[in-house]
Design a protein around this motif. Sequence first.
Motif, mmCIF file in Angstrom:
data_model
loop_
_atom_site.group_PDB
_atom_site.id
_atom_site.type_symbol
_atom_site.label_atom_id
_atom_site.label_comp_id
_atom_site.label_asym_id
_atom_site.label_seq_id
_atom_site.Cartn_x
_atom_site.Cartn_y
_atom_site.Cartn_z
ATOM 1 N N SER A 206 8.276 1.287 9.653
ATOM 2 C CA SER A 206 9.419 2.026 10.181
ATOM 3 C C SER A 206 9.919 3.012 9.134
ATOM 4 O O SER A 206 9.635 2.877 7.936
ATOM 5 N N LYS A 207 10.671 3.999 9.586
ATOM 6 C CA LYS A 207 11.222 4.987 8.654
ATOM 7 C C LYS A 207 12.195 4.332 7.686
ATOM 8 O O LYS A 207 12.302 4.742 6.523
ATOM 9 N N LEU A 208 12.905 3.310 8.159
ATOM 10 C CA LEU A 208 13.844 2.604 7.287
ATOM 11 C C LEU A 208 13.103 1.927 6.140
ATOM 12 O O LEU A 208 13.526 2.008 4.976
ATOM 13 N N HIS B 152 4.355 5.515 -5.551
ATOM 14 C CA HIS B 152 4.324 5.507 -7.017
ATOM 15 C C HIS B 152 3.360 6.564 -7.553
ATOM 16 O O HIS B 152 3.644 7.235 -8.558
ATOM 17 N N GLU B 153 2.228 6.733 -6.885
ATOM 18 C CA GLU B 153 1.241 7.715 -7.329
ATOM 19 C C GLU B 153 1.687 9.149 -7.045
ATOM 20 O O GLU B 153 1.311 10.074 -7.770
ATOM 21 N N LYS C 8 13.302 3.067 2.190
ATOM 22 C CA LYS C 8 13.708 2.060 1.210
ATOM 23 C C LYS C 8 12.690 1.974 0.080
ATOM 24 O O LYS C 8 13.060 1.894 -1.104
ATOM 25 N N ALA C 9 11.400 1.993 0.437
ATOM 26 C CA ALA C 9 10.348 1.929 -0.583
ATOM 27 C C ALA C 9 10.383 3.158 -1.483
ATOM 28 O O ALA C 9 10.214 3.054 -2.705
ATOM 29 N N ILE C 10 10.609 4.323 -0.887
ATOM 30 C CA ILE C 10 10.684 5.558 -1.678
ATOM 31 C C ILE C 10 11.870 5.511 -2.630
ATOM 32 O O ILE C 10 11.759 5.880 -3.808
ATOM 33 N N LYS C 11 13.001 5.040 -2.133
ATOM 34 C CA LYS C 11 14.203 4.962 -2.966
ATOM 35 C C LYS C 11 14.001 4.009 -4.136
ATOM 36 O O LYS C 11 14.398 4.309 -5.276
ATOM 37 N N VAL C 12 13.373 2.868 -3.868
ATOM 38 C CA VAL C 12 13.126 1.886 -4.930
ATOM 39 C C VAL C 12 12.210 2.465 -5.994
ATOM 40 O O VAL C 12 12.451 2.325 -7.202
ATOM 41 N N VAL D 182 0.837 -1.204 0.000
ATOM 42 C CA VAL D 182 0.000 0.000 0.000
ATOM 43 C C VAL D 182 0.870 1.251 0.000
ATOM 44 O O VAL D 182 0.610 2.213 -0.734
ATOM 45 N N PHE D 183 1.923 1.227 0.802
ATOM 46 C CA PHE D 183 2.812 2.388 0.867
ATOM 47 C C PHE D 183 3.557 2.569 -0.451
ATOM 48 O O PHE D 183 3.699 3.699 -0.943
ATOM 49 N N GLU D 184 4.025 1.478 -1.031
ATOM 50 C CA GLU D 184 4.742 1.568 -2.304
ATOM 51 C C GLU D 184 3.833 2.104 -3.408
ATOM 52 O O GLU D 184 4.266 2.904 -4.241
#
Length: 281
Positions: free
Chosen positions: A253-255, A227-228, A259-263, A221-223
């Motif tokens: 977690s923030k980590l 993306h949106e 990580k999801a944002i970076k990907v 859901v966060f990823e």
Amino acid sequence: MVNVVAIVLESVSSIAKQYHEEFFLLEIVSITIFSIEYIIRLWTCVDRVKYAAIEGSNTKRRLHYIFSPLALIDLIAILPSLLMFFFMLDLRFLRVLRLLRVFKLTRYSRAMQLLLQAFIDEGSTLLAAFFIMAVVLILASCGIYLLEHDIQPDKFGSIPAAMWWAMATLTTVGYGDVVPITPIGKLFGGVITLVSMGMVAVPTGLLASSFSEQVRKRRQVFENAVHEQITNGTLSEEHLSHLEDLRYKLGLSKLEANKAIKVQLNERSEHMFCRNCGKRP
């Protein structure tokens, strides 16, 4: 949490006598805060999207809220004390029921919410597993009763008495206070022990799998939200603020979030090309 610790300490007679007034004051303060919180949540629940969508009056919406899991936990947290204060009841079981306030932590713990959701999702499967365990428990109790009753009538005098041994064996606890002494009884106990190793692992595996699935869904859901929100390969401050709120609600977690944002940013940059030269920026 402080309230739960106080209830535990109050069970020690010497501490209860020495700090009786402090415990009573803490109970008054706690029940007042919990009651006000419950009333506010009950009154404002009609404004939530989940309950606002329910057709009918606000009374109907509030009734739906009252019987929701979290609302029941809040009610259980205050009900024993209210019964003792207003009806002058001083029953031991009501005092013990106050320990159920520990379940209020599920409202504020994301991990506890994930575990609770895992129980709900796997409810039918867990019931089936527990039913099978109950059948095995009865069979083990009957078997050891037939094999050891004549030799140890004081320990295996009935099938219900034999259930204590069966329960300790099936859960692989093995207290050792009741054990078979005949060769055939020992053999039967060994078989039950081997069977129980797989039986106990089934509910644990189901919960672990469901818990992991809940975490995976929340990450997905966060990823998807990241993306949106990405525009031209970047995220604005407004988007980052929105994602931070979503991260907190999902209990990530923030980590994990970073990580999801970076990907997602890397994936978006790989699919971006300059309109003029056709090269990647």
